[in-house]
Motif scaffolding. Structure first.
Motif, PDB file in Angstrom:
ATOM      1  N   ILE A 171      19.043 -35.938  90.007  1.00 46.49           N
ATOM      2  CA  ILE A 171      19.837 -35.004  89.204  1.00 46.49           C
ATOM      3  C   ILE A 171      19.242 -34.849  87.811  1.00 46.49           C
ATOM      4  O   ILE A 171      19.038 -33.729  87.315  1.00 46.49           O
ATOM      5  N   TRP A 172      18.917 -35.956  87.163  1.00 46.72           N
ATOM      6  CA  TRP A 172      18.374 -35.886  85.815  1.00 46.72           C
ATOM      7  C   TRP A 172      16.961 -35.312  85.797  1.00 46.72           C
ATOM      8  O   TRP A 172      16.555 -34.699  84.798  1.00 46.72           O
ATOM      9  N   GLN A 173      16.218 -35.497  86.870  1.00 48.10           N
ATOM     10  CA  GLN A 173      14.903 -34.848  86.954  1.00 48.10           C
ATOM     11  C   GLN A 173      15.054 -33.331  86.895  1.00 48.10           C
ATOM     12  O   GLN A 173      14.299 -32.648  86.205  1.00 48.10           O
ATOM     13  N   HIS A 174      16.023 -32.794  87.634  1.00 47.73           N
ATOM     14  CA  HIS A 174      16.237 -31.348  87.629  1.00 47.73           C
ATOM     15  C   HIS A 174      16.688 -30.857  86.249  1.00 47.73           C
ATOM     16  O   HIS A 174      16.257 -29.789  85.804  1.00 47.73           O
ATOM     17  N   VAL A 175      17.544 -31.634  85.608  1.00 48.36           N
ATOM     18  CA  VAL A 175      18.003 -31.240  84.277  1.00 48.36           C
ATOM     19  C   VAL A 175      16.856 -31.294  83.267  1.00 48.36           C
ATOM     20  O   VAL A 175      16.620 -30.351  82.506  1.00 48.36           O
ATOM     21  N   ASN A 176      16.130 -32.394  83.263  1.00 49.21           N
ATOM     22  CA  ASN A 176      15.082 -32.590  82.263  1.00 49.21           C
ATOM     23  C   ASN A 176      13.847 -31.732  82.514  1.00 49.21           C
ATOM     24  O   ASN A 176      13.260 -31.193  81.570  1.00 49.21           O
ATOM     25  N   ILE A 177      13.435 -31.613  83.774  1.00 44.39           N
ATOM     26  CA  ILE A 177      12.190 -30.895  84.077  1.00 44.39           C
ATOM     27  C   ILE A 177      12.422 -29.397  84.181  1.00 44.39           C
ATOM     28  O   ILE A 177      11.741 -28.602  83.530  1.00 44.39           O
ATOM     29  N   ASN A 178      13.372 -28.981  84.999  1.00 43.70           N
ATOM     30  CA  ASN A 178      13.562 -27.553  85.242  1.00 43.70           C
ATOM     31  C   ASN A 178      14.260 -26.840  84.080  1.00 43.70           C
ATOM     32  O   ASN A 178      14.052 -25.640  83.893  1.00 43.70           O
ATOM     33  N   MET A 179      15.067 -27.558  83.332  1.00 41.47           N
ATOM     34  CA  MET A 179      15.842 -26.922  82.268  1.00 41.47           C
ATOM     35  C   MET A 179      15.397 -27.386  80.877  1.00 41.47           C
ATOM     36  O   MET A 179      15.081 -26.572  80.014  1.00 41.47           O
ATOM     37  N   GLY A 180      15.361 -28.680  80.676  1.00 45.39           N
ATOM     38  CA  GLY A 180      15.032 -29.202  79.352  1.00 45.39           C
ATOM     39  C   GLY A 180      13.623 -28.871  78.898  1.00 45.39           C
ATOM     40  O   GLY A 180      13.406 -28.479  77.746  1.00 45.39           O
ATOM     41  N   SER A 181      12.660 -29.020  79.806  1.00 44.02           N
ATOM     42  CA  SER A 181      11.260 -28.796  79.402  1.00 44.02           C
ATOM     43  C   SER A 181      11.030 -27.360  78.996  1.00 44.02           C
ATOM     44  O   SER A 181      10.374 -27.069  77.985  1.00 44.02           O
TER      45      SER A 181
END
Length: 240
Positions: A171-181
């Motif tokens: 879940i946090w990978q999707h938030v950090n990579i797809n959105m945060g980055s």
């Protein structure tokens, strides 16, 4: 017999009139269909001209002068990101490649320098790291005139799964990579582009962004965020 003959002629005349009206209606429908086909064909032709001809003409222009001497490509060691890096290098732009694997980064950078004779810089970074990684990125690109940013890095499920089956890491990978980055990389480079009044940002999304995707809802939602963020970025840049 005369009455029957007159009745037949009258009936035949009425049928002929109705047939003529039907023929006229079909002719109108045919013209509308032909018009739509002509319009669709013209649009497809103009689109082909824009994609295959005008893009080639644009590629002859000096990208360094039009946008800036450096481009950043995230997720640059494989697939779409690598091809973006190669194409921009072919146009004479220096490339900053960002990805997790230093071995892949080094190999791709060497290939690009040898083939296209441009400068490269590698930044080893894992975009799943969240906020803490962007100080490193900011320092790495300090002093570089960034003309193009390609936000390509992304992550998706290994297989379709229900939300409750996902680990917190996924879940946090999707938030950090797809959105945060995507958001933070725009935040880092956009000010200098606006100050120079030139530059370009490419945010890669997915067809999954058009609506909820069963068993991959976090992925489709994060891709929707990328698309909406891109629209907001374009609007903000236009207003500025």
């Amino acid at each position: 017999m005369a009455v029957a003959s007159d009745s037949f002629r009258l009936l035949a005349g009425e049928l002929i009139k109705k047939t003529e009206r039907l023929r006229d209606m079909l002719a109108v429908v045919g013209l509308i269909v032909m018009g739509k086909v002509a319009v669709d064909t013209s649009i497809a032709f103009l689109s082909a001209v824009r994609i295959f001809l005008l893009s080639k003409l644009r590629s002859l222009s000096n990208f360094k002068e039009k946008y800036g001497p450096w481009a950043i490509v995230t997720g640059a060691t494989d697939g779409i990101g690598k091809e973006y890096a190669r194409e921009l290098a072919r146009l004479g732009v220096n490339i900053i490649l960002m990805s997790r694997s230093i071995e892949k980064l080094t190999r791709v950078a060497q290939e690009i320098e040898a083939e296209f004779h441009v400068e490269t810089q590698v930044v080893q970074v894992d975009f799943s790291g969240g906020r803490s990684i962007f100080d490193k990125i900011s320092e790495a690109i300090r002093g570089k005139e960034i003309g193009l940013l390609v936000n390509n890095v992304g992550v998706m499920y290994e297989m379709p799964m229900e939300l409750c089956e996902l680990s917190q890491d996924v879940i946090w990978q999707h938030v950090n990579i797809n959105m945060g980055s995507l958001t933070m990389m725009c935040w880092l480079v956009l000010p200098q582009m606006l100050e120079r009044r030139r530059g370009a940002i490419v945010n890669l999304s997915s067809s999954s962004s058009v609506g909820p995707l069963p068993y991959m809802n976090i992925y489709s939602a994060s891709k929707s965020f990328e698309f909406i963020d891109l629209c907001g970025l374009l609007l903000a840049s236009a207003v500025s």
